[in-house]
Design a protein around this motif. Structure first.
Motif, PDB file in Angstrom:
ATOM      1  N   ASP A 113       1.809  28.793 -50.356  1.00 31.02           N
ATOM      2  CA  ASP A 113       2.488  29.269 -48.920  1.00 31.02           C
ATOM      3  C   ASP A 113       1.725  29.472 -47.893  1.00 31.02           C
ATOM      4  O   ASP A 113       1.699  28.835 -46.879  1.00 31.02           O
ATOM      5  CB  ASP A 113       3.420  30.278 -49.108  1.00 31.02           C
ATOM      6  N   ALA A 114       0.780  30.312 -48.047  1.00 29.85           N
ATOM      7  CA  ALA A 114      -0.176  30.581 -47.165  1.00 29.85           C
ATOM      8  C   ALA A 114      -1.101  29.604 -46.752  1.00 29.85           C
ATOM      9  O   ALA A 114      -1.413  29.394 -45.604  1.00 29.85           O
ATOM     10  CB  ALA A 114      -1.336  31.677 -47.561  1.00 29.85           C
ATOM     11  N   PHE A 115      -1.611  28.527 -47.491  1.00 32.27           N
ATOM     12  CA  PHE A 115      -2.448  27.601 -47.313  1.00 32.27           C
ATOM     13  C   PHE A 115      -1.617  26.450 -46.407  1.00 32.27           C
ATOM     14  O   PHE A 115      -2.019  26.162 -45.381  1.00 32.27           O
ATOM     15  CB  PHE A 115      -2.754  26.905 -48.529  1.00 32.27           C
ATOM     16  N   ILE A 116      -0.205  26.235 -46.782  1.00 35.45           N
ATOM     17  CA  ILE A 116       0.677  25.307 -45.821  1.00 35.45           C
ATOM     18  C   ILE A 116       0.676  25.945 -44.678  1.00 35.45           C
ATOM     19  O   ILE A 116       0.703  25.076 -43.684  1.00 35.45           O
ATOM     20  CB  ILE A 116       1.907  25.127 -46.523  1.00 35.45           C
ATOM     21  N   GLY A 117       1.072  27.356 -44.628  1.00 35.94           N
ATOM     22  CA  GLY A 117       1.126  27.924 -43.421  1.00 35.94           C
ATOM     23  C   GLY A 117       0.104  27.828 -42.568  1.00 35.94           C
ATOM     24  O   GLY A 117       0.193  27.731 -41.299  1.00 35.94           O
ATOM     25  N   ALA A 118      -1.117  28.067 -42.770  1.00 34.67           N
ATOM     26  CA  ALA A 118      -2.390  27.710 -42.056  1.00 34.67           C
ATOM     27  C   ALA A 118      -2.596  26.439 -41.788  1.00 34.67           C
ATOM     28  O   ALA A 118      -3.158  26.116 -40.753  1.00 34.67           O
ATOM     29  CB  ALA A 118      -3.658  28.132 -43.034  1.00 34.67           C
ATOM     30  N   LEU A 119      -2.453  25.632 -42.509  1.00 32.42           N
ATOM     31  CA  LEU A 119      -2.333  24.069 -42.028  1.00 32.42           C
ATOM     32  C   LEU A 119      -1.417  23.758 -40.904  1.00 32.42           C
ATOM     33  O   LEU A 119      -1.605  23.183 -40.061  1.00 32.42           O
ATOM     34  CB  LEU A 119      -2.163  23.324 -43.374  1.00 32.42           C
ATOM     35  N   ILE A 120      -0.245  24.396 -40.984  1.00 36.97           N
ATOM     36  CA  ILE A 120       0.497  24.127 -39.996  1.00 36.97           C
ATOM     37  C   ILE A 120       0.024  24.627 -38.659  1.00 36.97           C
ATOM     38  O   ILE A 120       0.310  23.989 -37.827  1.00 36.97           O
ATOM     39  CB  ILE A 120       1.869  24.632 -40.254  1.00 36.97           C
ATOM     40  N   GLU A 121      -0.373  25.775 -38.743  1.00 36.48           N
ATOM     41  CA  GLU A 121      -0.849  26.626 -37.492  1.00 36.48           C
ATOM     42  C   GLU A 121      -2.290  25.790 -36.924  1.00 36.48           C
ATOM     43  O   GLU A 121      -2.341  26.004 -35.811  1.00 36.48           O
ATOM     44  CB  GLU A 121      -1.203  28.115 -37.842  1.00 36.48           C
ATOM     45  N   PHE A 122      -2.809  25.222 -38.046  1.00 33.51           N
ATOM     46  CA  PHE A 122      -3.972  24.370 -37.230  1.00 33.51           C
ATOM     47  C   PHE A 122      -3.675  23.223 -36.168  1.00 33.51           C
ATOM     48  O   PHE A 122      -4.333  23.125 -35.257  1.00 33.51           O
ATOM     49  CB  PHE A 122      -4.623  23.823 -38.483  1.00 33.51           C
ATOM     50  N   PHE A 123      -2.551  22.582 -36.383  1.00 30.38           N
ATOM     51  CA  PHE A 123      -2.011  21.580 -35.605  1.00 30.38           C
ATOM     52  C   PHE A 123      -2.198  21.970 -34.132  1.00 30.38           C
ATOM     53  O   PHE A 123      -1.447  22.918 -33.768  1.00 30.38           O
ATOM     54  CB  PHE A 123      -1.214  20.667 -35.996  1.00 30.38           C
ATOM     55  N   SER A 155      -0.639  20.744 -31.593  1.00 31.88           N
ATOM     56  CA  SER A 155       0.856  20.304 -30.878  1.00 31.88           C
ATOM     57  C   SER A 155       1.944  21.096 -31.486  1.00 31.88           C
ATOM     58  O   SER A 155       2.438  21.267 -32.846  1.00 31.88           O
ATOM     59  CB  SER A 155       1.218  18.782 -31.152  1.00 31.88           C
ATOM     60  N   GLU A 156       2.612  21.990 -30.641  1.00 34.07           N
ATOM     61  CA  GLU A 156       3.972  22.625 -31.331  1.00 34.07           C
ATOM     62  C   GLU A 156       5.009  21.727 -31.778  1.00 34.07           C
ATOM     63  O   GLU A 156       5.455  22.210 -32.767  1.00 34.07           O
ATOM     64  CB  GLU A 156       4.576  23.497 -30.017  1.00 34.07           C
ATOM     65  N   LYS A 157       5.052  20.689 -31.285  1.00 32.59           N
ATOM     66  CA  LYS A 157       5.964  19.795 -31.848  1.00 32.59           C
ATOM     67  C   LYS A 157       5.604  19.381 -33.209  1.00 32.59           C
ATOM     68  O   LYS A 157       6.666  19.464 -34.073  1.00 32.59           O
ATOM     69  CB  LYS A 157       6.365  18.626 -30.996  1.00 32.59           C
ATOM     70  N   LYS A 158       4.444  19.242 -33.492  1.00 28.74           N
ATOM     71  CA  LYS A 158       3.971  18.732 -34.881  1.00 28.74           C
ATOM     72  C   LYS A 158       4.053  19.982 -35.731  1.00 28.74           C
ATOM     73  O   LYS A 158       4.669  19.887 -36.905  1.00 28.74           O
ATOM     74  CB  LYS A 158       2.612  18.161 -34.751  1.00 28.74           C
ATOM     75  N   ARG A 159       3.740  21.056 -35.367  1.00 28.93           N
ATOM     76  CA  ARG A 159       3.807  22.304 -35.932  1.00 28.93           C
ATOM     77  C   ARG A 159       5.354  22.560 -36.480  1.00 28.93           C
ATOM     78  O   ARG A 159       5.605  22.943 -37.638  1.00 28.93           O
ATOM     79  CB  ARG A 159       3.389  23.609 -35.341  1.00 28.93           C
ATOM     80  N   ARG A 160       6.166  22.416 -35.606  1.00 27.67           N
ATOM     81  CA  ARG A 160       7.683  22.484 -35.900  1.00 27.67           C
ATOM     82  C   ARG A 160       8.212  21.634 -36.827  1.00 27.67           C
ATOM     83  O   ARG A 160       8.855  21.898 -37.624  1.00 27.67           O
ATOM     84  CB  ARG A 160       8.737  22.490 -34.464  1.00 27.67           C
ATOM     85  N   ALA A 161       7.760  20.344 -36.684  1.00 25.86           N
ATOM     86  CA  ALA A 161       8.289  19.271 -37.420  1.00 25.86           C
ATOM     87  C   ALA A 161       7.863  19.696 -39.027  1.00 25.86           C
ATOM     88  O   ALA A 161       8.255  19.521 -39.936  1.00 25.86           O
ATOM     89  CB  ALA A 161       7.501  17.895 -37.195  1.00 25.86           C
ATOM     90  N   PHE A 162       6.344  20.200 -39.069  1.00 24.80           N
ATOM     91  CA  PHE A 162       5.759  20.210 -40.556  1.00 24.80           C
ATOM     92  C   PHE A 162       6.492  21.665 -40.942  1.00 24.80           C
ATOM     93  O   PHE A 162       6.813  21.634 -42.006  1.00 24.80           O
ATOM     94  CB  PHE A 162       4.409  20.690 -40.411  1.00 24.80           C
ATOM     95  N   VAL A 207       9.679  22.539 -40.485  1.00 30.99           N
ATOM     96  CA  VAL A 207      11.023  21.840 -41.078  1.00 30.99           C
ATOM     97  C   VAL A 207      10.790  20.894 -42.421  1.00 30.99           C
ATOM     98  O   VAL A 207      11.488  21.428 -43.233  1.00 30.99           O
ATOM     99  CB  VAL A 207      11.643  20.958 -40.012  1.00 30.99           C
ATOM    100  N   ILE A 208       9.649  20.260 -42.333  1.00 36.18           N
ATOM    101  CA  ILE A 208       9.308  19.564 -43.514  1.00 36.18           C
ATOM    102  C   ILE A 208       9.181  20.466 -44.890  1.00 36.18           C
ATOM    103  O   ILE A 208      10.028  20.374 -45.775  1.00 36.18           O
ATOM    104  CB  ILE A 208       8.252  18.601 -43.430  1.00 36.18           C
ATOM    105  N   TRP A 209       8.239  21.613 -44.558  1.00 40.00           N
ATOM    106  CA  TRP A 209       7.870  22.690 -45.534  1.00 40.00           C
ATOM    107  C   TRP A 209       9.219  23.346 -46.000  1.00 40.00           C
ATOM    108  O   TRP A 209       9.522  23.404 -47.391  1.00 40.00           O
ATOM    109  CB  TRP A 209       6.769  23.540 -44.905  1.00 40.00           C
ATOM    110  N   GLU A 210       9.875  23.707 -45.223  1.00 37.73           N
ATOM    111  CA  GLU A 210      11.267  24.584 -45.624  1.00 37.73           C
ATOM    112  C   GLU A 210      12.227  23.622 -46.259  1.00 37.73           C
ATOM    113  O   GLU A 210      12.641  23.977 -47.446  1.00 37.73           O
ATOM    114  CB  GLU A 210      12.052  24.965 -44.335  1.00 37.73           C
TER     115      GLU A 210
END
Length: 163
Positions: free
Chosen positions: A87-97, A99-106, A108-111
């Motif tokens: 979960d932390a890894f996915i969270g870190a990966l999401i935060e890396f991007f 673009s806020e839109k891309k982070r939001r999309a990721f 949602v995909i993860w949830e």
């Protein structure tokens, strides 16, 4: 910054940046920025050892300063810790991007992925605990007993016929 705590109580921060991603690729051959990142994440989900190698590469500066080896790091990861680390890894990966839109999309995909996994695990438990599963288990045991008796009975009767 996403983090997880290992079995020994050590907190590991997962700070993803370009240097970290290059280190992961260099040490593990896993490219977290490849065009096939979805396949990469699926592969890491299936291969816990590779996931732990990636996590180790991410936290390598922390392990070096703490004097912790790759093996010691791996010994601290089991059970719920691996789930928390994922979960932390996915969270870190999401935060890396960037673009806020891309982070939001990721996010949602993860949830949605987590909900699907939870539903699948609950369904598995329901099936395992069901009366049908108990009947199938008993039928399997009965069949195995029958096959065993055929083998044992055949050799016993064969032995009797030669006496």
């Amino acid at each position: 910054m996403p983090s997880f705590t290992d079995k020994a109580g050590q907190v590991w921060r997962l700070d993803l940046n370009i240097t970290t991603i290059k280190r992961v690729k260099s040490l593990t051959d896993v490219d977290l920025l490849s065009d096939d990142y979805a396949d990469t994440l699926v592969d890491l989900g299936r291969d816990v050892v590779k996931l732990v190698d990636v996590l180790f590469a991410i936290v390598k500066p922390q392990t070096e300063s703490a004097g912790i080896t790759d093996e010691q790091f791996g010994e601290g990861l089991a059970g719920d810790v691996i789930n928390d680390a994922t979960d932390a890894f996915i969270g870190a990966l999401i935060e890396f991007f960037p673009s806020e839109k891309k982070r939001r999309a990721f996010r949602v995909i993860w949830e949605k992925t987590q909900k699907a996994i939870d539903a699948g695990e609950q369904e598995l438990i329901t099936v395992i605990e069901s009366e049908q599963m108990e009947q199938m288990n008993q039928a399997t045991v009965d069949k195995m007993k029958e096959q065993l008796w055929d083998i044992v009975g055949g050799s016993v009767s064969g032995a009797k016929s030669t006496n």
